[in-house]
Write an enzyme that holds these catalytic residues in place. Structure first.
Site, PDB file in Angstrom:
ATOM      1  N   GLU A  25       0.837  -1.205   0.000  1.00 40.96           N
ATOM      2  CA  GLU A  25       0.000   0.000   0.000  1.00 40.96           C
ATOM      3  C   GLU A  25       0.871   1.254   0.000  1.00 40.96           C
ATOM      4  O   GLU A  25       1.506   1.582   1.006  1.00 40.96           O
ATOM      5  CB  GLU A  25      -0.928   0.031   1.217  1.00 40.96           C
ATOM      6  CG  GLU A  25      -1.838   1.253   1.211  1.00 40.96           C
ATOM      7  CD  GLU A  25      -2.731   1.359   2.429  1.00 40.96           C
ATOM      8  OE1 GLU A  25      -3.346   2.424   2.606  1.00 40.96           O
ATOM      9  OE2 GLU A  25      -2.816   0.384   3.200  1.00 40.96           O
ATOM     10  N   LYS A  84      -8.278 -16.580  15.893  1.00 47.68           N
ATOM     11  CA  LYS A  84      -8.117 -15.914  14.592  1.00 47.68           C
ATOM     12  C   LYS A  84      -9.418 -15.284  14.082  1.00 47.68           C
ATOM     13  O   LYS A  84      -9.702 -15.295  12.885  1.00 47.68           O
ATOM     14  CB  LYS A  84      -7.519 -16.883  13.571  1.00 47.68           C
ATOM     15  CG  LYS A  84      -6.103 -17.283  13.971  1.00 47.68           C
ATOM     16  CD  LYS A  84      -5.412 -18.173  12.993  1.00 47.68           C
ATOM     17  CE  LYS A  84      -3.997 -18.465  13.507  1.00 47.68           C
ATOM     18  NZ  LYS A  84      -3.265 -19.417  12.675  1.00 47.68           N
ATOM     19  N   ASP A 138       2.207 -14.695  12.500  1.00 44.26           N
ATOM     20  CA  ASP A 138       1.096 -15.319  11.779  1.00 44.26           C
ATOM     21  C   ASP A 138       0.145 -14.210  11.345  1.00 44.26           C
ATOM     22  O   ASP A 138      -0.528 -13.601  12.176  1.00 44.26           O
ATOM     23  CB  ASP A 138       0.385 -16.315  12.689  1.00 44.26           C
ATOM     24  CG  ASP A 138      -0.675 -17.125  11.960  1.00 44.26           C
ATOM     25  OD1 ASP A 138      -1.181 -16.655  10.922  1.00 44.26           O
ATOM     26  OD2 ASP A 138      -1.012 -18.221  12.439  1.00 44.26           O
ATOM     27  N   HIS A 170      -2.318   9.709  -1.058  1.00 46.07           N
ATOM     28  CA  HIS A 170      -2.464   8.455  -1.795  1.00 46.07           C
ATOM     29  C   HIS A 170      -2.338   8.676  -3.297  1.00 46.07           C
ATOM     30  O   HIS A 170      -1.800   7.835  -4.012  1.00 46.07           O
ATOM     31  CB  HIS A 170      -3.804   7.798  -1.447  1.00 46.07           C
ATOM     32  CG  HIS A 170      -3.750   6.986  -0.192  1.00 46.07           C
ATOM     33  ND1 HIS A 170      -3.357   5.676  -0.175  1.00 46.07           N
ATOM     34  CD2 HIS A 170      -4.005   7.318   1.099  1.00 46.07           C
ATOM     35  CE1 HIS A 170      -3.392   5.219   1.068  1.00 46.07           C
ATOM     36  NE2 HIS A 170      -3.774   6.201   1.862  1.00 46.07           N
TER      37      HIS A 170
END
Length: 402
Positions: free
Chosen positions: A94, A224, A298, A389
């Site tokens: 990004e 998760k 993770d 951006h």
């Protein structure tokens, strides 16, 4: 014809070597099979390091996914574990993310730095036991509480580092949910707690007079995935990062006044309530995902770890107190992907490689999140968000970006 008959299989066979599957030769064979089957050009997919280093991290290895890696900072941290000026590795695709976090870090450092505190540590497995009646399930709960020391002994007999802290209990009908809370040292701890909880459940089922049926996970550990129970009771580490922003420094760096920032903070907090979001901040997942990928965490744990609680005060001096609490931050400095070459190098860059450093990494994560919150909030208020951006986040010449 039986559905298990090998003649009924469709699609290509993925080459494997039962003796040693993590080799350059096997990676090449699998890439060749994929190219032959799909026509895809995999020339940019390379191993990058000795495939043997990935044993225990991945199966059917074909190469590494190359994610751009940048560095943000410096970020000054005054923590219980992390102390000093840090340069933070962030892996992301990004555009503008590294620049934004770096801007927030420089402001926080100019204002004296970020204070960080690890408040609590707890990793869970949440089995559920089933009984014939609600009364039997209730009585089982009392039985478990009375035998905590024995359950603790059995669970801890499976691990060198895990320690059973306590057991929460919740009942629904004839079901009794247990939430076994462990400390796990420098490991994230999901596998450790699964093994320890399995031994504990086997002992409970064998020892209790009813020999109850159970599932090792009744989903109350919410592994998760975000949950309110993790926000309230902690999963991984509960970490706080806090700083006081100088009114003058904020205006010089971001073009925003603290009173303006606080006013819009109220609007944002109300919007969070309306939306029912996992946190009342801006984008904790951005920095955490980039830092997780860089340091071998993770990545799926971002689902829990990104929950964040922002608390601010406009001080009488005109300065601005800002804190971020991460109630379910799951990080490790041992095990998992932390030993892979690039990820180990990034942990070395932070001084967090190896045992004894999980608390330090947790504090760095929380301070990084605070930097990102400060920068994005100021950019939105000042009107720089879209422009940044447009300037930094477009890498396709000729594309409209619309």
């Amino acid at each position: 014809m039986s559905t298990t008959d090998s003649s009924a299989r469709t699609g290509p066979h993925i080459p494997r070597d039962p003796a040693d599957d993590h080799t350059e030769a096997m990676a090449r064979r699998r890439r060749a099979m994929l190219t032959e089957y799909t026509g895809a050009d995999l020339s940019s997919v390379t191993t990058g390091f000795d495939p043997a280093a990935a044993r225990g991290n991945i199966e059917n290895f074909i190469g590494v996914a190359q994610v751009p890696l940048g560095v943000a900072g410096p970020l000054r941290i005054h923590g219980e574990h992390a102390r000093g000026d840090f340069l933070i590795p962030l892996a992301t695709t990004e555009g503008a993310l590294v620049a934004s976090y770096s801007r927030g870090m420089r402001l926080l450092t100019a204002c004296g730095g970020v204070s960080t505190t690890v408040v609590e540590e707890s990793m869970q497995r949440g089995p559920v036991f089933s009984f014939a009646s609600a009364a039997a399930a209730r009585d089982f709960g009392a039985w478990v509480s009375a035998r905590f020391d024995e359950i603790k002994r059995v669970a801890e007999g499976t691990t060198r580092h895990g320690r059973l802290r306590d057991i929460d209990q919740f009942q629904v009908g004839p079901l009794r949910y247990l939430r076994l809370n462990f400390t796990t040292g420098d490991a994230a701890g999901q596998n450790l707690t699964s093994r320890a909880a399995a031994a504990a459940c086997q002992w409970i089922a064998a020892t209790h007079p009813a020999h109850p049926a159970y599932l090792l996970s009744g989903n109350i550990d919410t592994d998760k995935k975000h949950s309110q129970i993790n926000t309230l009771l902690t999963r991984g580490r509960r970490v706080v990062a806090e700083a006081v922003l100088s009114r003058a420094a904020l205006h010089d760096a971001m073009g925003v006044d603290t009173a303006e920032l606080f006013r819009w903070r109220q609007a944002g907090a109300t919007g969070t309530l309306l939306a029912g979001a996992a946190g009342n901040g801006a984008h904790a997942a951005n920095g955490l995902a980039a830092l997780f990928i860089a340091t071998g965490q993770d990545a799926a744990n971002v689902a829990e770890s990104h929950a964040s609680l922002t608390y601010t005060q406009l001080l009488d001096s005109g300065d601005y107190y800002w804190s971020v609490t991460l109630p379910a931050l799951i990080v490790a400095t041992c095990g998992g992907g932390t030993g892979l070459p690039t990820q180990r190098a990034c942990l070395d860059l932070l001084g967090c490689a190896g045992p004894g450093n999980a608390g330090k990494l947790a504090e760095i994560c929380a301070a990084t999140v605070l930097a990102g919150e400060v920068s994005l909030a100021a950019a939105v208020i000042h009107g720089d968000w879209v422009a940044a951006h447009e300037r930094l986040g477009r890498n396709r010449p000729g594309a409209s970006g619309r």
